[in-house]
Write an enzyme that holds these catalytic residues in place. Structure first.
Site, PDB file in Angstrom:
ATOM      1  N   HIS A  91      64.562 -18.061  74.906  1.00 22.80           N
ATOM      2  CA  HIS A  91      64.807 -17.346  73.653  1.00 22.80           C
ATOM      3  C   HIS A  91      65.166 -18.302  72.526  1.00 22.80           C
ATOM      4  O   HIS A  91      64.917 -18.025  71.358  1.00 22.80           O
ATOM      5  CB  HIS A  91      65.867 -16.267  73.856  1.00 22.80           C
ATOM      6  CG  HIS A  91      65.316 -15.108  74.607  1.00 22.80           C
ATOM      7  ND1 HIS A  91      65.413 -15.000  75.965  1.00 22.80           N
ATOM      8  CD2 HIS A  91      64.574 -14.055  74.191  1.00 22.80           C
ATOM      9  CE1 HIS A  91      64.782 -13.909  76.349  1.00 22.80           C
ATOM     10  NE2 HIS A  91      64.263 -13.309  75.300  1.00 22.80           N
TER      11      HIS A  91
ATOM     12  N   ARG B 172      63.727  -2.232  70.426  1.00 22.67           N
ATOM     13  CA  ARG B 172      63.938  -2.395  71.863  1.00 22.67           C
ATOM     14  C   ARG B 172      65.422  -2.231  72.157  1.00 22.67           C
ATOM     15  O   ARG B 172      66.260  -2.813  71.465  1.00 22.67           O
ATOM     16  CB  ARG B 172      63.476  -3.784  72.312  1.00 22.67           C
ATOM     17  CG  ARG B 172      63.770  -3.990  73.786  1.00 22.67           C
ATOM     18  CD  ARG B 172      63.202  -5.259  74.303  1.00 22.67           C
ATOM     19  NE  ARG B 172      63.935  -6.430  73.833  1.00 22.67           N
ATOM     20  CZ  ARG B 172      63.550  -7.684  74.098  1.00 22.67           C
ATOM     21  NH1 ARG B 172      62.445  -7.897  74.785  1.00 22.67           N
ATOM     22  NH2 ARG B 172      64.250  -8.703  73.661  1.00 22.67           N
TER      23      ARG B 172
ATOM     24  N   ARG C 177      62.001 -19.247  82.743  1.00 22.14           N
ATOM     25  CA  ARG C 177      61.403 -19.644  81.470  1.00 22.14           C
ATOM     26  C   ARG C 177      62.288 -20.574  80.650  1.00 22.14           C
ATOM     27  O   ARG C 177      61.828 -21.187  79.691  1.00 22.14           O
ATOM     28  CB  ARG C 177      61.006 -18.399  80.656  1.00 22.14           C
ATOM     29  CG  ARG C 177      62.161 -17.489  80.347  1.00 22.14           C
ATOM     30  CD  ARG C 177      61.673 -16.121  79.909  1.00 22.14           C
ATOM     31  NE  ARG C 177      61.630 -16.012  78.461  1.00 22.14           N
ATOM     32  CZ  ARG C 177      61.612 -14.856  77.802  1.00 22.14           C
ATOM     33  NH1 ARG C 177      61.567 -13.705  78.482  1.00 22.14           N
ATOM     34  NH2 ARG C 177      61.586 -14.811  76.508  1.00 22.14           N
TER      35      ARG C 177
ATOM     36  N   CYS D 215      53.666  -8.062  73.124  1.00 22.69           N
ATOM     37  CA  CYS D 215      54.684  -8.541  72.179  1.00 22.69           C
ATOM     38  C   CYS D 215      55.296  -9.865  72.638  1.00 22.69           C
ATOM     39  O   CYS D 215      56.221 -10.364  72.013  1.00 22.69           O
ATOM     40  CB  CYS D 215      55.767  -7.492  71.964  1.00 22.69           C
ATOM     41  SG  CYS D 215      56.708  -7.132  73.449  1.00 22.69           S
TER      42      CYS D 215
ATOM     43  N   GLU E 266      56.897  -5.963  81.915  1.00 27.03           N
ATOM     44  CA  GLU E 266      57.189  -7.404  81.988  1.00 27.03           C
ATOM     45  C   GLU E 266      57.622  -7.823  83.390  1.00 27.03           C
ATOM     46  O   GLU E 266      58.035  -8.953  83.612  1.00 27.03           O
ATOM     47  CB  GLU E 266      58.210  -7.824  80.932  1.00 27.03           C
ATOM     48  CG  GLU E 266      59.408  -6.926  80.792  1.00 27.03           C
ATOM     49  CD  GLU E 266      60.318  -7.317  79.627  1.00 27.03           C
ATOM     50  OE1 GLU E 266      60.082  -8.336  78.964  1.00 27.03           O
ATOM     51  OE2 GLU E 266      61.283  -6.575  79.395  1.00 27.03           O
TER      52      GLU E 266
ATOM     53  N   ARG F 164      64.274  -7.197  68.592  1.00 30.02           N
ATOM     54  CA  ARG F 164      65.129  -7.608  69.726  1.00 30.02           C
ATOM     55  C   ARG F 164      66.582  -7.281  69.361  1.00 30.02           C
ATOM     56  O   ARG F 164      67.338  -8.149  68.914  1.00 30.02           O
ATOM     57  CB  ARG F 164      64.973  -9.106  69.990  1.00 30.02           C
ATOM     58  CG  ARG F 164      63.631  -9.522  70.583  1.00 30.02           C
ATOM     59  CD  ARG F 164      63.637 -11.002  70.920  1.00 30.02           C
ATOM     60  NE  ARG F 164      62.564 -11.376  71.799  1.00 30.02           N
ATOM     61  CZ  ARG F 164      61.397 -11.889  71.411  1.00 30.02           C
ATOM     62  NH1 ARG F 164      61.158 -12.076  70.132  1.00 30.02           N
ATOM     63  NH2 ARG F 164      60.486 -12.217  72.298  1.00 30.02           N
TER      64      ARG F 164
ATOM     65  N   ASN G 232      56.145 -12.964  78.148  1.00 27.00           N
ATOM     66  CA  ASN G 232      57.082 -14.057  78.471  1.00 27.00           C
ATOM     67  C   ASN G 232      57.725 -13.820  79.828  1.00 27.00           C
ATOM     68  O   ASN G 232      57.781 -14.708  80.680  1.00 27.00           O
ATOM     69  CB  ASN G 232      58.183 -14.156  77.410  1.00 27.00           C
ATOM     70  CG  ASN G 232      57.625 -14.264  76.013  1.00 27.00           C
ATOM     71  OD1 ASN G 232      56.508 -14.730  75.838  1.00 27.00           O
ATOM     72  ND2 ASN G 232      58.374 -13.821  75.023  1.00 27.00           N
ATOM     73  N   ASP G 233      58.220 -12.607  80.000  1.00 27.37           N
ATOM     74  CA  ASP G 233      58.849 -12.311  81.286  1.00 27.37           C
ATOM     75  C   ASP G 233      57.815 -12.013  82.364  1.00 27.37           C
ATOM     76  O   ASP G 233      58.039 -12.318  83.530  1.00 27.37           O
ATOM     77  CB  ASP G 233      59.827 -11.127  81.134  1.00 27.37           C
ATOM     78  CG  ASP G 233      61.150 -11.606  80.565  1.00 27.37           C
ATOM     79  OD1 ASP G 233      61.660 -12.622  81.057  1.00 27.37           O
ATOM     80  OD2 ASP G 233      61.646 -10.988  79.617  1.00 27.37           O
TER      81      ASP G 233
HETATM   82  C1  PEP Z   1      58.737 -10.832  76.701  1.00 24.37           C
HETATM   83  O1  PEP Z   1      59.358 -10.940  77.744  1.00 24.37           O
HETATM   84  O2  PEP Z   1      57.546 -11.180  76.563  1.00 24.37           O
HETATM   85  C2  PEP Z   1      59.395 -10.289  75.497  1.00 24.37           C
HETATM   86  C3  PEP Z   1      58.722 -10.018  74.408  1.00 24.37           C
HETATM   87  O3  PEP Z   1      60.723 -10.099  75.551  1.00 24.37           O
HETATM   88  P1  PEP Z   1      61.776 -11.305  75.470  1.00 24.37           P
HETATM   89  O4  PEP Z   1      61.012 -12.559  75.118  1.00 24.37           O
HETATM   90  O5  PEP Z   1      62.782 -10.954  74.450  1.00 24.37           O
HETATM   91  O6  PEP Z   1      62.332 -11.349  76.853  1.00 24.37           O
HETATM   92 MG    MG Z   2      61.238  -9.908  77.975  1.00 28.66          MG
END
Ligand code: PEP
Ligand code: MG
Length: 589
Positions: free
Chosen positions: A209, A352, A484, A521, A450, A316, A473-474
């Protein structure tokens, strides 16, 4: 030895050298290095010989003196300035510094334990903060943050570097490059008020993040440099090439001139892209594509508007809950959501619900879990804390009547969770109805896909949801079992892994069959090199940092869906990484 425990390997003055890390936020910045050491970093512990004890105590005294001078100077400078309301805070810090808890106790610990000053200070801080746990008085409890900040200042003085967030902004802030061992997302979010040009860290992964916020602030950043914090000196000239992940220390004139040129070219590129702001996003064959923006705080709205985004695909909300002791109450949250919803003037705003946990901890959170990414995170946390969840849902619902709000549930993995989340939304609506509070009864409820389990068992989730958003991402983290935020496995983080691509394609397909809108996203949505691939998979809704919207739009405008279809079909069947990369390059040519 540096205070964070790593070897202090300095280099001859003014020698040019290069370091390589992972570029997580593109662009070039040129400026002066500013070393950052937070109290959150590990403090080294070593023994001090008995004949060196008084020398160590003097070292501590010197650091305290330095902080005292710094604070006095600060008190003087804020007194007659626009920031005069800060003067009492500075004075509290000065008083704390004079207290025996700071001026005497650590000196005693150095003597008794024959340890280094940093360790003595850390021990004393632990002692002091433990006492705060028993204090009921609100005002006194709030002083804990002051105690920590004073300790941080002393620790930073011991390390011989200036403090990160001096209340008085210095003249050169805008060309400062922050060099840190690690930065939390909470640290980075504070950059909004402190215009640093770029940051580099020794730790961290590409989709942590911390990296994501750097991209959303549109400042260059490099992570995983390993030794920058101990090698680089305060104030040295550095070039951060966030696109290539290259850091150049003490560049000579020719290198500086070359990078200044590249900086200018990039600036011109950005200027050119601005012309696309109001152009509708559509492919060459006329298919409309939604390009929305991701935000962390309401203050990101200006950047969203400048990008011409069609809405907010991911707010977020957890960033409203960070860097503070008390959680925001319903009214405070309502005002924040309302400001965004109203500010977007009828365009969709996807809020979210709290995705706390993993690398985004709340201040004063309990001991971190052994494996926080797999622990009580996101919807799991909210269901375990129904009061916090209810407060947030009520606030979002109240904001929904000011425009077009949508609720998005993160990290769904089981049917029971989905049912409980739906029930929580219904309960919040019921309460508001009984209280006669207005809200949009049709506010859409979506789920983030995710976790591989949710992607694979999608039909079971899709029935109860109005829309989906793929958090790549997740999804990548959990599919490939790669933390990550951990730089030691960052090289394995692969959005093009066939397992990841087939999960994304399957989610898009299933959503289309069920006639439910689906977006991406995660960071993949803002990566221009993947725009055509995602379009070819059928994706029509992308949400990304405001800073990427125009570049992605340009790619959409130059794409013919008919032309890319055969190449995308081949990519979906490929399983050799090198071939895949070449095929993607061709797709983008
Ligand atoms: C993701 O996981 O792709 C996402 C958009 O949420 P975050 O990056 O805040 O975990
Ligand atoms: Mg996520």
């Amino acid at each position: 030895m540096a205070a964070d425990g790593s070897p202090a390997t300095t280099h001859p003055q003014n020698v040019c050298f290069t370091m390589h890390g992972i570029g997580v936020s593109g662009g070039i910045a040129i400026g002066h290095a500013h070393l950052f050491l937070g109290m959150s970093t590990e403090v080294d512990h070593y023994e001090v010989a008995s004949h060196d004890v008084s020398r160590e105590q003097r070292r501590y005294d010197r650091a305290v003196r330095e902080v005292r001078d710094e604070l006095k100077e600060l008190a003087e400078s804020v007194r007659h300035s626009a920031a005069s309301e800060l003067a009492p805070f500075v004075n509290v810090h000065l008083m704390l510094l004079e207290d025996a808890a700071f001026s005497e106790a650590p000196r005693e610990i150095i003597k008794e334990q024959r340890c280094n000053a940093e360790w003595a200070l850390r021990t004393q801080l632990d002692e002091l903060t433990a006492q705060f746990d028993d204090i009921q008085d609100e005002y006194l409890r709030e002083r804990e943050a002051d105690v920590r900040q004073v300790a941080e200042r002393i620790l930073t003085a011991l390390a011989g570097s200036k403090r990160l967030f001096a209340i008085k902004p210095t003249r050169q802030d805008a060309d400062m490059i922050l060099v840190a061992r690690d930065l939390s997302p909470a640290d980075v979010i504070l950059f909004r008020e402190h215009p640093f040009a770029a940051f580099v860290t020794d730790m961290g992964g590409a989709t942590s993040h911390t990296a994501i916020i750097a991209r959303s602030l549109a400042i260059p950043a490099i992570v995983a440099l390993h030794h920058s914090r101990t090698i680089i000196r305060e104030d040295e000239i550095v070039i951060v090439d966030g696109t290539q992940g290259v850091l150049i220390v003490n560049p000579d004139r020719a290198v500086l001139a070359e990078y200044r040129l590249r900086q200018n070219q990039a600036r011109l590129e950005r200027e050119k892209l601005k012309r696309l702001k109001s152009a509708p996003a559509a492919t060459l064959d006329g298919t409309q594509v939604q390009l929305q923006a991701n935000i962390e705080l309401p203050s990101d709205l200006d950047a969203v508007k400048a990008s011409g985004a069609a809405g907010i695909g991911l707010f977020r909300s957890e960033f409203l809950f960070m860097n503070r002791r008390e959680l925001p109450d319903e009214d405070e949250q309502y005002e924040a959501y309302r400001d965004v919803v109203e500010g977007m003037k009828g365009k969709p705003v996807t809020i979210r619900t709290l995705d706390i946990g993993a690398d985004k901890a709340l201040d004063g959170a309990e001991h971190p879990a052994e494996n926080p990414a797999l622990g009580l995170r996101a919807i799991r946390y909210c269901l375990a804390e129904p009061q916090i969840f209810n407060t947030q849902l009520r606030a979002i619902l109240r904001a929904s009547r000011h425009g077009k709000a949508m609720i998005l549930i993160p990290m769904l993995s089981s049917y029971a969770e989905l049912n409980q989340a739906v029930a929580a939304v219904e309960r919040a609506k019921e309460e508001l109805k009984v209280e006669g509070v207005k809200f949009d009864p049709f506010v859409p409820l979506g789920g983030m896909i995710e976790i591989p389990a949710a992607a694979i068992a999608l039909p079971m989730f899709i029935r109860k949801l109005d829309f989906l958003s793929i958090g790549t991402n997740d999804l990548i983290q959990y599919t490939l079992a790669i933390d990550r935020a951990d730089d030691s496995v960052a090289h394995l983080y692969d959005p093009l892994h066939p397992a990841v691509l087939s999960l994304i394609a399957a989610v898009i397909r299933t959503a289309h069959q069920a006639e439910k809108p689906v977006a991406v996203c995660g960071e993949m949505a803002g990566d221009v090199s993947l725009t055509r691939l995602l379009l070819g998979m059928g994706l029509r809704n992308f949400s990304m940092h405001p800073a990427s919207v125009l570049a992605v739009k340009q790619r959409v405008l130059t794409t013919s869906l008919a032309d890319i279809a055969p190449a995308v079909a081949r990519i979906m069947k490929a399983d050799e990484p090198e071939k895949l990369v070449t095929m993607i390059e061709k797709l983008n040519a």
